[in-house]
Design a protein around this motif. Structure first.
Motif, PDB file in Angstrom:
ATOM      1  N   HIS A 107       8.715  -4.825   0.656  1.00 28.72           N
ATOM      2  CA  HIS A 107       7.631  -5.793   0.524  1.00 28.72           C
ATOM      3  C   HIS A 107       7.708  -6.857   1.607  1.00 28.72           C
ATOM      4  CE1 HIS A 107       5.398  -9.257  -1.257  1.00 28.72           C
ATOM      5  NE2 HIS A 107       4.507  -8.299  -1.305  1.00 28.72           N
ATOM      6  N   GLY A 110       4.973  -9.435   2.059  1.00 30.02           N
ATOM      7  CA  GLY A 110       3.685  -8.882   2.452  1.00 30.02           C
ATOM      8  C   GLY A 110       3.679  -8.224   3.814  1.00 30.02           C
ATOM      9  N   GLY A 112       5.489  -5.684   4.736  1.00 32.42           N
ATOM     10  CA  GLY A 112       5.554  -4.248   4.539  1.00 32.42           C
ATOM     11  C   GLY A 112       6.770  -3.582   5.131  1.00 32.42           C
ATOM     12  N   ASP A 250       3.681   3.093  -0.029  1.00 34.88           N
ATOM     13  CA  ASP A 250       2.878   2.272  -0.952  1.00 34.88           C
ATOM     14  C   ASP A 250       3.695   1.922  -2.193  1.00 34.88           C
ATOM     15  OD1 ASP A 250       0.636   2.528   0.722  1.00 34.88           O
ATOM     16  OD2 ASP A 250      -0.112   4.287  -0.345  1.00 34.88           O
ATOM     17  N   ARG A 253       6.751  -0.574  -1.342  1.00 36.47           N
ATOM     18  CA  ARG A 253       6.368  -1.979  -1.146  1.00 36.47           C
ATOM     19  C   ARG A 253       6.088  -2.661  -2.481  1.00 36.47           C
ATOM     20  NH1 ARG A 253       3.135   0.501   2.764  1.00 36.47           N
ATOM     21  NH2 ARG A 253       1.260   0.048   1.551  1.00 36.47           N
ATOM     22  N   TRP A 254       5.361  -1.968  -3.350  1.00 35.58           N
ATOM     23  CA  TRP A 254       5.015  -2.533  -4.652  1.00 35.58           C
ATOM     24  C   TRP A 254       6.261  -2.699  -5.526  1.00 35.58           C
ATOM     25  CZ3 TRP A 254       5.577  -0.170  -9.468  1.00 35.58           C
ATOM     26  CH2 TRP A 254       5.018  -0.857 -10.539  1.00 35.58           C
ATOM     27  N   ARG A 257       8.583  -5.435  -4.388  1.00 31.31           N
ATOM     28  CA  ARG A 257       7.973  -6.748  -4.653  1.00 31.31           C
ATOM     29  C   ARG A 257       8.303  -7.220  -6.066  1.00 31.31           C
ATOM     30  NH1 ARG A 257       1.415  -7.779  -4.814  1.00 31.31           N
ATOM     31  NH2 ARG A 257       1.466 -10.003  -5.339  1.00 31.31           N
ATOM     32  N   ASP A 463      -0.462  -0.439  -3.631  1.00 29.71           N
ATOM     33  CA  ASP A 463      -0.251  -1.430  -2.569  1.00 29.71           C
ATOM     34  C   ASP A 463      -0.908  -1.083  -1.237  1.00 29.71           C
ATOM     35  OD1 ASP A 463       1.316  -4.020  -2.170  1.00 29.71           O
ATOM     36  OD2 ASP A 463       1.978  -2.899  -0.423  1.00 29.71           O
ATOM     37  N   ARG A 464      -1.897  -0.198  -1.209  1.00 28.37           N
ATOM     38  CA  ARG A 464      -2.527   0.116   0.071  1.00 28.37           C
ATOM     39  C   ARG A 464      -3.816  -0.670   0.230  1.00 28.37           C
ATOM     40  NH1 ARG A 464      -3.279   6.179   2.291  1.00 28.37           N
ATOM     41  NH2 ARG A 464      -1.112   6.176   1.589  1.00 28.37           N
ATOM     42  N   VAL A 468      -6.064  -0.866  -3.659  1.00 29.74           N
ATOM     43  CA  VAL A 468      -5.302  -1.491  -4.751  1.00 29.74           C
ATOM     44  C   VAL A 468      -6.167  -1.642  -5.996  1.00 29.74           C
ATOM     45  CG1 VAL A 468      -4.194  -3.633  -5.489  1.00 29.74           C
ATOM     46  CG2 VAL A 468      -3.716  -2.697  -3.214  1.00 29.74           C
ATOM     47  N   THR A 470      -5.576  -3.322  -9.924  1.00 33.84           N
ATOM     48  CA  THR A 470      -4.626  -4.055 -10.774  1.00 33.84           C
ATOM     49  C   THR A 470      -4.341  -3.321 -12.079  1.00 33.84           C
ATOM     50  OG1 THR A 470      -6.455  -5.361 -11.690  1.00 33.84           O
ATOM     51  CG2 THR A 470      -5.268  -6.290  -9.793  1.00 33.84           C
ATOM     52  N   GLN A 473      -1.632  -0.873 -11.228  1.00 33.01           N
ATOM     53  CA  GLN A 473      -0.387  -1.618 -11.040  1.00 33.01           C
ATOM     54  C   GLN A 473       0.256  -1.958 -12.389  1.00 33.01           C
ATOM     55  OE1 GLN A 473      -1.965  -4.903  -8.682  1.00 33.01           O
ATOM     56  NE2 GLN A 473      -0.942  -4.122  -6.840  1.00 33.01           N
TER      57      GLN A 473
END
Length: 487
Positions: A107, A110, A112, A250, A253-254, A257, A463-464, A468, A470, A473
């Motif tokens: 992450h 942000g 990446g 993707d 990164r998520w 985070r 996370d792309r 994205v 929510t 997620q």
């Protein structure tokens, strides 16, 4: 060979464009927004330093291609651990100095990725032409260019080596740093499937994958004329990154985070028995993971039966059965073989050897999705959809894309204590017929949860940019939190 054909090959995206449902080619994080252009108007990857991006000539960094081979390379090992070494084999044409910048995917506020180290200036040479035999392309005879000794303090994870020549050409080599420490989740990077799709060299002559090869006129041929065996001892085509590599990035990164405790491995580690699956609460397969060996499946089934949960975030998993064999010099697991449908003998689809993928996943591959369709929520009262805001029958735009899985009523299910379908989504196939996608979750008798998203678009929704969602997620967090016993 006409100039127009060569220009297409030089794009480094011809073969990738054939089968990439997101149209992102081999650089899935490059987006068409002004945020990804430098001040010279050059498109640059999001992780590049501005000075590096422009190159020493001031003309902007350009992607190397497989016709001119300005700079291309591969590593002669699979995943490596801190304290071990990775050997790079790189060709540079014309010969000149180059550097290797090592980035770790994550992450990082942000960004990446973060730059971890840079090599000294290295002397580049023109390596010999790739060797070909029965459409198998190998560069195992290339000289070693650089040895990276991985320091003990490096974090495990997914890394990318960025190769840049003095005159501003760039290519990439992905690799994995792993260790044996326990963690909540083990992320398994699908390097076997990546290699199956690799058409290197995309030169209109010698390159071949398990999908494509070229004829004498430089036309792209289909599976019936493709390679039966491909080698890991070669660069990836085009920009040097595998098709669909972005799906794994993707997820990484998520997940980083939100602080999930993650270990890393490649599918070849699963195959070779290097993984003690009992060390993890869950195994996560974040991207397109289509090609599985018998030892891979045996290990993953044993994990499930021992109480380790399984999370499949893409579609078309575990479709073809493959074998791995040593390189000509005897290095294990450097050649990947899959006969597809050619010749007599044992079938190579898992479902044709009476071990359908549904018996592990709960659903299985149904077909391609030519245009993205909404994912339609089913059983919205289930805990996976808690706090997502998703209601029964709600549509999540664009989430059924690329390829889709569904439940096959005439195919055996795995043993389970309970089982539920969490999406049922109609879409039109290439012939215009209505079909449907499904998302599955079941609990094995061991207590392990097995989740299968049934679509290519799940990981990009985490996370792309431009993809994205929510709700996805939150649903993914609900699943992983339960597996990791959070909250």
């Amino acid at each position: 060979m006409g100039a127009e054909q060569i220009r297409r090959w030089e794009s480094g995206a011809l073969a990738h464009a054939v089968s990439d449902p997101f149209g992102q080619g081999p650089l899935p994080w490059l987006r068409g927004s002004e945020n990804y252009f430098d001040d010279t108007g050059q498109v640059v990857p999001w992780y590049a330093d501005p000075t590096l991006a422009r190159g020493s000539t001031g003309g902007g960094t350009r992607t190397a291609d497989d016709v001119h081979r300005q700079i291309k390379g591969f590593i002669s090992t699979g995943a490596a651990a801190p304290g071990e070494a990775i050997d790079f084999h790189i060709t540079v044409d014309p010969p000149q100095q180059f550097t290797v910048d090592i980035y770790r995917i994550g992450h990082y506020g942000g960004d990446g990725a973060a730059k971890i180290t840079t090599s000294p200036r290295l002397s580049g040479i023109v390596q010999p032409a790739p060797l070909t035999a029965d459409r198998t392309v190998s560069c195992h005879h290339w000289w070693q260019s650089w040895r990276l000794q991985i320091p003990a303090y490096w974090s495990i994870g997914a890394y990318v080596a960025v190769l840049t020549t003095v005159d501003g050409y760039r290519s990439h080599i992905p690799f994995t740093v792993r260790d044996d420490h326990p963690a909540d989740l083990l992320l398994v990077l699908p390097d076997i499937t990546w290699q199956a799709y690799n058409l290197y060299p995309e030169d209109g002559r010698t390159g071949a994958s398990l999908y494509h090869a070229w004829d004498e006129q430089g036309r792209l041929l289909g599976e019936e004329d493709a390679a039966v065996t491909v080698s890991f001892d070669r660069p990836y085509a085009g920009a040097g990154l595998p098709l669909h590599v972005g799906h794994a990035y993707d997820f990484i990164r998520w997940a980083e985070r939100y602080g999930y405790d993650i270990a890393y491995a490649d599918t070849r580690d699963l195959h070779a028995g290097r993984i003690d699956v009992g060390r993890y609460r869950g195994l996560v397969f974040p991207g397109h993971d289509e090609y599985w060996s018998v030892p891979m499946r045996r290990t993953v089934e044993a994990a499930r039966d021992g109480g380790t949960s399984l999370v499949f975030l893409s579609a078309n998993s575990m479709y073809w059965q493959v074998s791995l064999s040593p390189s000509p010099s005897g290095v294990p697991d450097r050649l990947l073989t899959c006969r597809k449908r050619r010749g007599p003998g044992r079938p190579v689809l898992w479902r044709e050897v009476d071990r359908a993928e549904q018996q592990l996943l709960g659903i299985q591959y149904a077909g391609r999705v030519p245009d993205p369709h909404p994912l339609v929520v089913r059983n919205a009262e289930h805990w996976l959809w808690d706090a997502t805001g998703a209601g029964e029958g709600d549509e999540i735009d664009g989430l059924v894309a690329g390829e889709a899985d569904r439940y096959f009523p005439r195919t055996a299910l795995p043993e389970h204590d309970n089982r539920i379908l969490l999406a049922h989504s109609p879409y039109r196939d290439g012939e215009g017929a209505t079909r449907h996608q499904e998302t599955s979750l079941y609990r094995a008798p061991s207590g392990a949860l097995v989740f299968a998203s049934g679509t290519f678009a799940w990981s990009p929704a985490l996370d792309r940019p431009g993809h994205v969602d929510t709700r996805i997620q939150r649903a993914t967090a609900n699943l992983l939190d339960r597996i990791c016993k959070r909250g």
